[in-house]
Design a protein around this motif. Sequence first.
Motif, PDB file in Angstrom:
ATOM      1  N   SER A  20       0.830  -1.203   0.000  1.00  7.24           N
ATOM      2  CA  SER A  20       0.000   0.000   0.000  1.00  7.24           C
ATOM      3  C   SER A  20       0.866   1.256   0.000  1.00  7.24           C
ATOM      4  O   SER A  20       0.603   2.214  -0.725  1.00  7.24           O
ATOM      5  CB  SER A  20      -0.917  -0.017   1.224  1.00  7.24           C
ATOM      6  OG  SER A  20      -1.663   1.157   1.300  1.00  7.24           O
ATOM      7  N   ASP A  70      -6.042   5.404  -4.407  1.00  5.87           N
ATOM      8  CA  ASP A  70      -7.220   4.532  -4.312  1.00  5.87           C
ATOM      9  C   ASP A  70      -6.813   3.063  -4.241  1.00  5.87           C
ATOM     10  O   ASP A  70      -7.378   2.290  -3.459  1.00  5.87           O
ATOM     11  CB  ASP A  70      -8.170   4.756  -5.495  1.00  5.87           C
ATOM     12  CG  ASP A  70      -8.884   6.097  -5.429  1.00  5.87           C
ATOM     13  OD1 ASP A  70      -8.950   6.690  -4.326  1.00  5.87           O
ATOM     14  OD2 ASP A  70      -9.380   6.554  -6.477  1.00  5.87           O
ATOM     15  N   SER A  71      -5.847   2.674  -5.031  1.00  4.45           N
ATOM     16  CA  SER A  71      -5.355   1.297  -5.000  1.00  4.45           C
ATOM     17  C   SER A  71      -4.692   0.990  -3.659  1.00  4.45           C
ATOM     18  O   SER A  71      -4.833  -0.118  -3.122  1.00  4.45           O
ATOM     19  CB  SER A  71      -4.366   1.044  -6.133  1.00  4.45           C
ATOM     20  OG  SER A  71      -5.000   1.146  -7.380  1.00  4.45           O
ATOM     21  N   ARG A 125      -5.461   2.304  -0.767  1.00  3.20           N
ATOM     22  CA  ARG A 125      -6.544   2.125   0.209  1.00  3.20           C
ATOM     23  C   ARG A 125      -7.240   0.782   0.029  1.00  3.20           C
ATOM     24  O   ARG A 125      -7.557   0.095   0.997  1.00  3.20           O
ATOM     25  CB  ARG A 125      -7.542   3.269   0.093  1.00  3.20           C
ATOM     26  CG  ARG A 125      -6.999   4.592   0.573  1.00  3.20           C
ATOM     27  CD  ARG A 125      -8.052   5.700   0.498  1.00  3.20           C
ATOM     28  NE  ARG A 125      -7.444   6.981   0.697  1.00  3.20           N
ATOM     29  CZ  ARG A 125      -7.325   7.915  -0.249  1.00  3.20           C
ATOM     30  NH1 ARG A 125      -7.795   7.713  -1.458  1.00  3.20           N
ATOM     31  NH2 ARG A 125      -6.740   9.064   0.013  1.00  3.20           N
ATOM     32  N   SER A 126      -7.480   0.412  -1.214  1.00  2.00           N
ATOM     33  CA  SER A 126      -8.127  -0.877  -1.498  1.00  2.00           C
ATOM     34  C   SER A 126      -7.274  -2.042  -1.006  1.00  2.00           C
ATOM     35  O   SER A 126      -7.796  -3.035  -0.510  1.00  2.00           O
ATOM     36  CB  SER A 126      -8.374  -1.038  -2.995  1.00  2.00           C
ATOM     37  OG  SER A 126      -9.274  -0.075  -3.456  1.00  2.00           O
ATOM     38  N   THR A 127      -5.974  -1.902  -1.149  1.00  2.00           N
ATOM     39  CA  THR A 127      -5.069  -2.943  -0.667  1.00  2.00           C
ATOM     40  C   THR A 127      -5.192  -3.099   0.836  1.00  2.00           C
ATOM     41  O   THR A 127      -5.295  -4.213   1.357  1.00  2.00           O
ATOM     42  CB  THR A 127      -3.615  -2.605  -1.064  1.00  2.00           C
ATOM     43  OG1 THR A 127      -3.531  -2.583  -2.489  1.00  2.00           O
ATOM     44  CG2 THR A 127      -2.635  -3.612  -0.505  1.00  2.00           C
ATOM     45  N   ASP A 136      -7.728  -2.355   2.635  1.00  2.00           N
ATOM     46  CA  ASP A 136      -9.069  -2.846   2.962  1.00  2.00           C
ATOM     47  C   ASP A 136      -9.124  -4.370   2.994  1.00  2.00           C
ATOM     48  O   ASP A 136      -9.971  -4.941   3.676  1.00  2.00           O
ATOM     49  CB  ASP A 136     -10.101  -2.297   1.980  1.00  2.00           C
ATOM     50  CG  ASP A 136     -10.407  -0.819   2.214  1.00  2.00           C
ATOM     51  OD1 ASP A 136     -10.091  -0.308   3.309  1.00  2.00           O
ATOM     52  OD2 ASP A 136     -10.951  -0.179   1.288  1.00  2.00           O
ATOM     53  N   ILE A 137      -8.221  -5.031   2.280  1.00  2.00           N
ATOM     54  CA  ILE A 137      -8.172  -6.493   2.295  1.00  2.00           C
ATOM     55  C   ILE A 137      -8.003  -7.004   3.728  1.00  2.00           C
ATOM     56  O   ILE A 137      -8.616  -7.996   4.117  1.00  2.00           O
ATOM     57  CB  ILE A 137      -7.029  -7.015   1.400  1.00  2.00           C
ATOM     58  CG1 ILE A 137      -7.310  -6.697  -0.066  1.00  2.00           C
ATOM     59  CG2 ILE A 137      -6.791  -8.511   1.613  1.00  2.00           C
ATOM     60  CD1 ILE A 137      -6.134  -6.942  -0.998  1.00  2.00           C
ATOM     61  N   LYS A 174      -8.505  -5.145   6.588  1.00  2.00           N
ATOM     62  CA  LYS A 174      -9.186  -4.304   7.577  1.00  2.00           C
ATOM     63  C   LYS A 174      -9.911  -5.117   8.645  1.00  2.00           C
ATOM     64  O   LYS A 174      -9.745  -4.875   9.834  1.00  2.00           O
ATOM     65  CB  LYS A 174     -10.169  -3.369   6.874  1.00  2.00           C
ATOM     66  CG  LYS A 174     -10.911  -2.459   7.812  1.00  2.00           C
ATOM     67  CD  LYS A 174     -11.891  -1.587   7.059  1.00  2.00           C
ATOM     68  CE  LYS A 174     -12.715  -0.759   8.023  1.00  2.00           C
ATOM     69  NZ  LYS A 174     -13.779  -0.043   7.340  1.00  2.00           N
ATOM     70  N   HIS A 185      -6.330   6.762   4.984  1.00  2.09           N
ATOM     71  CA  HIS A 185      -7.738   7.072   4.665  1.00  2.09           C
ATOM     72  C   HIS A 185      -8.130   8.461   5.062  1.00  2.09           C
ATOM     73  O   HIS A 185      -7.770   9.224   5.657  1.00  2.09           O
ATOM     74  CB  HIS A 185      -8.668   6.064   5.333  1.00  2.09           C
ATOM     75  CG  HIS A 185      -8.766   4.785   4.550  1.00  2.09           C
ATOM     76  ND1 HIS A 185      -7.781   3.829   4.596  1.00  2.09           N
ATOM     77  CD2 HIS A 185      -9.714   4.320   3.712  1.00  2.09           C
ATOM     78  CE1 HIS A 185      -8.138   2.828   3.812  1.00  2.09           C
ATOM     79  NE2 HIS A 185      -9.290   3.087   3.257  1.00  2.09           N
TER      80      HIS A 185
END
Length: 109
Positions: free
Chosen positions: A72, A82-83, A85-87, A89-90, A92, A109
């Motif tokens: 990340s 965005d990528s 943050r998405s990483t 989220d895996i 979280k 975030h």
Amino acid sequence: KAKQLFDSMTGYNPENPGAWMMLALAQYRSNLVREGDENMKQFSKTLLAAGDISDLPKDNQKLLKNALMRYSEYLDTKGMKDSARSTLDIGKDRFMEEPDFKTFYESMH
């Protein structure tokens, strides 16, 4: 050197998703983009096959947490917020109670 270490780890424990992500990250940092992309695909397959992150062995969970944070961070330096943050989220749901992950997650975030 990191590439060799994580390449070895994926060889003897191919079910460890964190090792695949760290191998891909080492390859990206060495400008081996095609290889990194292939290993990120393997990371996704391995993570999907693992099911719930909590079911992974503790050492695999620890490596995965660190891999998510490092990858990340790498994405963020490339301007891919965005990528990044998405990483994060895996992991979280599994890692948010751990102070280092929570602090890093909140800073992204």
